[in-house]
Design a protein around this motif. Structure first.
Motif, PDB file in Angstrom:
ATOM      1  N   CYS A 205     157.365  70.085  51.038  1.00  0.00           N
ATOM      2  CA  CYS A 205     156.106  69.698  51.689  1.00  0.00           C
ATOM      3  C   CYS A 205     154.944  69.727  50.699  1.00  0.00           C
ATOM      4  CB  CYS A 205     155.811  70.601  52.876  1.00  0.00           C
ATOM      5  SG  CYS A 205     156.902  70.335  54.289  1.00  0.00           S
ATOM      6  N   TRP A 206     154.894  70.769  49.860  1.00  0.00           N
ATOM      7  CA  TRP A 206     153.837  70.856  48.850  1.00  0.00           C
ATOM      8  C   TRP A 206     153.944  69.674  47.891  1.00  0.00           C
ATOM      9  CZ3 TRP A 206     154.348  76.675  47.060  1.00  0.00           C
ATOM     10  CH2 TRP A 206     154.061  77.509  48.151  1.00  0.00           C
ATOM     11  N   PHE A 207     155.166  69.400  47.485  1.00  0.00           N
ATOM     12  CA  PHE A 207     155.408  68.302  46.545  1.00  0.00           C
ATOM     13  C   PHE A 207     154.970  66.968  47.140  1.00  0.00           C
ATOM     14  CE2 PHE A 207     158.256  64.851  45.220  1.00  0.00           C
ATOM     15  CZ  PHE A 207     157.979  64.807  43.858  1.00  0.00           C
ATOM     16  N   GLN A 208     155.306  66.716  48.395  1.00  0.00           N
ATOM     17  CA  GLN A 208     154.944  65.455  49.031  1.00  0.00           C
ATOM     18  C   GLN A 208     153.433  65.295  49.148  1.00  0.00           C
ATOM     19  OE1 GLN A 208     157.261  65.717  52.641  1.00  0.00           O
ATOM     20  NE2 GLN A 208     158.997  64.630  51.744  1.00  0.00           N
ATOM     21  N   GLU A 209     152.738  66.383  49.375  1.00  0.00           N
ATOM     22  CA  GLU A 209     151.273  66.332  49.413  1.00  0.00           C
ATOM     23  C   GLU A 209     150.714  65.903  48.055  1.00  0.00           C
ATOM     24  OE1 GLU A 209     149.730  70.049  50.699  1.00  0.00           O
ATOM     25  OE2 GLU A 209     150.552  69.897  52.736  1.00  0.00           O
ATOM     26  N   GLU A 210     151.310  66.426  47.002  1.00  0.00           N
ATOM     27  CA  GLU A 210     150.867  66.050  45.655  1.00  0.00           C
ATOM     28  C   GLU A 210     151.148  64.581  45.384  1.00  0.00           C
ATOM     29  OE1 GLU A 210     149.104  66.661  41.919  1.00  0.00           O
ATOM     30  OE2 GLU A 210     149.079  67.828  43.773  1.00  0.00           O
ATOM     31  N   MET A 211     152.289  64.072  45.841  1.00  0.00           N
ATOM     32  CA  MET A 211     152.618  62.661  45.642  1.00  0.00           C
ATOM     33  C   MET A 211     151.638  61.752  46.381  1.00  0.00           C
ATOM     34  SD  MET A 211     155.171  62.489  43.529  1.00  0.00           S
ATOM     35  CE  MET A 211     154.230  63.834  42.768  1.00  0.00           C
ATOM     36  N   GLU A 212     151.234  62.155  47.569  1.00  0.00           N
ATOM     37  CA  GLU A 212     150.259  61.366  48.328  1.00  0.00           C
ATOM     38  C   GLU A 212     148.934  61.286  47.581  1.00  0.00           C
ATOM     39  OE1 GLU A 212     150.002  63.133  52.165  1.00  0.00           O
ATOM     40  OE2 GLU A 212     152.056  62.591  52.744  1.00  0.00           O
ATOM     41  N   SER A 213     148.574  62.365  46.903  1.00  0.00           N
ATOM     42  CA  SER A 213     147.343  62.366  46.120  1.00  0.00           C
ATOM     43  C   SER A 213     147.459  61.462  44.900  1.00  0.00           C
ATOM     44  CB  SER A 213     147.024  63.802  45.674  1.00  0.00           C
ATOM     45  OG  SER A 213     145.939  63.826  44.770  1.00  0.00           O
ATOM     46  N   ILE A 214     148.597  61.493  44.243  1.00  0.00           N
ATOM     47  CA  ILE A 214     148.789  60.736  43.010  1.00  0.00           C
ATOM     48  C   ILE A 214     148.721  59.229  43.244  1.00  0.00           C
ATOM     49  CG2 ILE A 214     150.572  60.100  41.301  1.00  0.00           C
ATOM     50  CD1 ILE A 214     151.272  63.033  41.080  1.00  0.00           C
ATOM     51  N   VAL A 215     149.183  58.747  44.399  1.00  0.00           N
ATOM     52  CA  VAL A 215     149.204  57.299  44.631  1.00  0.00           C
ATOM     53  C   VAL A 215     147.868  56.768  45.149  1.00  0.00           C
ATOM     54  CG1 VAL A 215     151.687  57.236  45.027  1.00  0.00           C
ATOM     55  CG2 VAL A 215     150.151  57.557  46.977  1.00  0.00           C
ATOM     56  N   ASN A 216     146.848  57.605  45.209  1.00  0.00           N
ATOM     57  CA  ASN A 216     145.512  57.151  45.591  1.00  0.00           C
ATOM     58  C   ASN A 216     144.969  56.236  44.497  1.00  0.00           C
ATOM     59  OD1 ASN A 216     142.812  56.791  46.207  1.00  0.00           O
ATOM     60  ND2 ASN A 216     142.430  58.939  46.671  1.00  0.00           N
TER      61      ASN A 216
END
Length: 254
Positions: A205-216
């Motif tokens: 879950c933490w990792f997926q949150e970071e991925m969502e931020s990166i694709v901004n």
């Protein structure tokens, strides 16, 4: 993402290996080859693919100049020569935006920047193995690809022979092509290993949150006139320096 305290971790016990000969791959330099290869990939319905790019960024170019796009999906690996005149890269763009195919990168930010110059969009969804490794074991900001491959797969990559290559020069050498394809062949295998590690450590879950931020996409939209803001200096100590730096960045004499 907040910085974690760096700690020493035990490496996995793996048999020593050296880098094997490069997998068979296809070098694509025509639109017809690219269309056929991309259609074949989509027909296979892979859940994920490994992606990497080669590009040049130097003091003469503000934006990265995309040279190669490498892709592996297990059964096949291929390299696309992005510098071929008239080649239609929209077939790659379609894959980059396919929501049912996860695009696996290692340290994806510069790859995204180089792809953005051509596609004007950010690949999604993505899985960054560097970030995944940080959540699993390493608690610092940079983990090299070769180090992760060696730890999890026991393979020592030769990252020296083509590291400082001129990716804009043609024809490309065998060393350059081997270097490029090995980046995605091993990256493909890393994906499942790191997915399992994230699940085992309850950090997906933490990792997926970071991925969502990166694709901004806003993270990658930079105007050349604002390039001076990326130069680190204590401007408060010397306010006049701001004007000088702005003039230099915009090609004017101070």
């Amino acid at each position: 993402m907040s910085k974690f305290r760096e700690v020493k971790v035990d490496t996995l016990t793996l048999p020593e290996k050296v880098e094997p000969p490069s997998e068979k791959y296809m070098l694509i330099s025509t639109t017809s080859e690219l269309e056929d290869t991309c259609e074949e990939l989509i027909a296979k319905k892979p859940k994920f693919i490994a992606v990497d790019t080669e590009f040049i960024r130097n003091n003469l170019t503000y934006y990265p100049k995309l040279s190669l796009i490498q892709i592996s999906y297990g059964e096949k690996s291929f390299i696309v020569d992005a510098l071929v005149p008239e080649i239609d890269l929209s077939f790659i763009k379609k894959i980059m935006l396919n929501q049912v195919i996860t695009k696996v990168f290692h340290s994806c930010r510069q790859d995204i920047e180089s792809l953005l110059t051509v596609f004007k969009c950010v690949p999604t969804p993505i899985f960054d193995t560097q970030v995944a490794a940080m959540f699993c074991h390493y608690y610092h900001d940079f983990i090299g690809y070769s180090k992760v491959v060696e730890q999890y797969q026991g393979i020592a990559l030769d990252k020296i022979k083509a590291k400082n290559s001129d990716w804009l020069r043609r024809p490309l050498s065998e060393d350059q092509l081997d270097y490029a394809i090995n980046d995605v062949v091993h990256l493909y295998d890393l994906y499942q290993i790191l997915c399992n590690k994230l699940e085992e450590n309850n950090r997906m879950c933490w990792f997926q949150e970071e991925m969502e931020s990166i694709v901004n996409i806003n993270k990658y939209l930079h105007s050349p006139k604002d390039a001076w803001k990326r130069i680190k200096f204590n401007y408060e100590a010397n306010p006049r320096l701001v004007l000088t730096v702005k003039q230099l960045v915009n090609g004017k004499r101070p």
